[in-house]
Design a protein around this motif. Sequence first.
Motif, mmCIF file in Angstrom:
data_model
loop_
_atom_site.group_PDB
_atom_site.id
_atom_site.type_symbol
_atom_site.label_atom_id
_atom_site.label_comp_id
_atom_site.label_asym_id
_atom_site.label_seq_id
_atom_site.Cartn_x
_atom_site.Cartn_y
_atom_site.Cartn_z
ATOM 1 N N PHE A 70 0.856 -1.192 0.000
ATOM 2 C CA PHE A 70 0.000 0.000 0.000
ATOM 3 C C PHE A 70 0.881 1.227 0.000
ATOM 4 O O PHE A 70 1.746 1.387 0.846
ATOM 5 C CB PHE A 70 -0.895 -0.010 1.232
ATOM 6 N N TRP A 199 -12.877 0.479 4.049
ATOM 7 C CA TRP A 199 -13.678 0.521 2.838
ATOM 8 C C TRP A 199 -14.296 1.900 2.678
ATOM 9 O O TRP A 199 -14.252 2.730 3.593
ATOM 10 C CB TRP A 199 -14.770 -0.551 2.873
ATOM 11 N N GLU A 289 -15.651 -2.546 -2.790
ATOM 12 C CA GLU A 289 -14.225 -2.728 -2.574
ATOM 13 C C GLU A 289 -13.875 -2.586 -1.097
ATOM 14 O O GLU A 289 -14.516 -1.830 -0.361
ATOM 15 C CB GLU A 289 -13.424 -1.697 -3.379
ATOM 16 N N GLN A 291 -10.177 -3.161 1.724
ATOM 17 C CA GLN A 291 -8.739 -3.401 1.835
ATOM 18 C C GLN A 291 -8.433 -3.859 3.252
ATOM 19 O O GLN A 291 -8.981 -3.343 4.227
ATOM 20 C CB GLN A 291 -7.951 -2.124 1.521
ATOM 21 N N SER A 292 -7.561 -4.857 3.368
ATOM 22 C CA SER A 292 -7.123 -5.325 4.681
ATOM 23 C C SER A 292 -5.673 -4.921 4.912
ATOM 24 O O SER A 292 -4.868 -4.857 3.974
ATOM 25 C CB SER A 292 -7.256 -6.846 4.785
ATOM 26 N N THR A 303 -0.799 -5.850 2.931
ATOM 27 C CA THR A 303 -1.999 -5.224 2.394
ATOM 28 C C THR A 303 -2.631 -6.125 1.345
ATOM 29 O O THR A 303 -1.940 -6.699 0.515
ATOM 30 C CB THR A 303 -1.650 -3.873 1.735
ATOM 31 N N GLN A 304 -3.954 -6.273 1.401
ATOM 32 C CA GLN A 304 -4.678 -7.026 0.385
ATOM 33 C C GLN A 304 -5.898 -6.219 -0.047
ATOM 34 O O GLN A 304 -6.603 -5.645 0.778
ATOM 35 C CB GLN A 304 -5.126 -8.375 0.940
ATOM 36 N N ASN A 305 -6.130 -6.186 -1.359
ATOM 37 C CA ASN A 305 -7.245 -5.434 -1.926
ATOM 38 C C ASN A 305 -8.318 -6.390 -2.432
ATOM 39 O O ASN A 305 -8.002 -7.404 -3.060
ATOM 40 C CB ASN A 305 -6.756 -4.558 -3.080
#
Length: 334
Positions: A70, A199, A289, A291-292, A303-305
């Motif tokens: 990110f 989010w 959408e 994001q974590s 980071t994951q989207n």
Amino acid sequence: MLRKKEILTAVAALGCAIGIGFIMQNSESAQAFYGPTEIERPEDMPELKGASAANALLNVQEITLTSAEFETGIELPQPDAEVMTVSTPPSALTEPQMYGAAEATPSPACDITASARPVAAAMVDLNMQAACLPNERVTVHHNGMIFTVTTSDAGEISLRVPALAQEAVFILAFTNGEGAVAQTTVEELANFDRSVLQWKGNTGFQIHAREFGADYGSDGHLWDGAPGEIADAVTGSGGVLTRHGDMQAADLLLAEVYSFPKAHNARSGSIALSVETEVTEANCGLEIEAQSLEIQPDGSIKTQNLILPVPDCDAEGSFLVLNNLLQDLKVAGR
């Protein structure tokens, strides 16, 4: 008695883009929290082998789940002082397009200051004063976490935010580019596991944490409706879930943070983390959408989207459950 609902479960392989379907699931733990199904299967919907007539496959396509670093595009300051209060030049942040909202316009003499102070449970008390900007939208940035709040009638903000870095820098930006920066050191962060979901908009995302085998709706199941107490995280008796952001802000950005006191916990086992959202009138048929952000052992942020297509409105009342967006926690008692 809990209202009857269905659960749609998505299992995704992280780090790659794949197309997945959602399967309606009626597990015992899910029924305990949501109740059994009441949505009828359309006649043209295919049946699953080995499944009852109540279990159906929804024709949902293209979940995209990717892993990436990110980047904020912000060069963070490196002050020597443990706590810093400054005013900033115009921000380099890219803000969402504002529609129908008047842009904040401070007077030339407007002073904007911010301060940060570490408190219990690796939290930070964050304050900002901007007397010339009352009732204005502010975006808070911290180590990849982003959410929006609104100043008070006096132009002030007072927040308690989970730290995501020991050297914690907070950037508070108005829509016109004005803002402030505050920094503090949070030494206690090493004692906590911390996971973030963020989010945009009213999409209904939630973190669900089931500690040490807890069932849905029982003690040890933490979610927005039963978030736990910060005091539990201080004493080591359990985790806590905190939500950040103003639901009334324009172009709202929200974040949820789950914190667990790994250094002060006496139990051993695992904590199951899932991301869920209900199919509602506000999100049905849309692509939403999230994001974590997860703190790694070396202090970096993973980071994951997620891009998630929500089923059409005939599935309203069902829940989308993603078990792989956040990594389950393995806890060793101390």
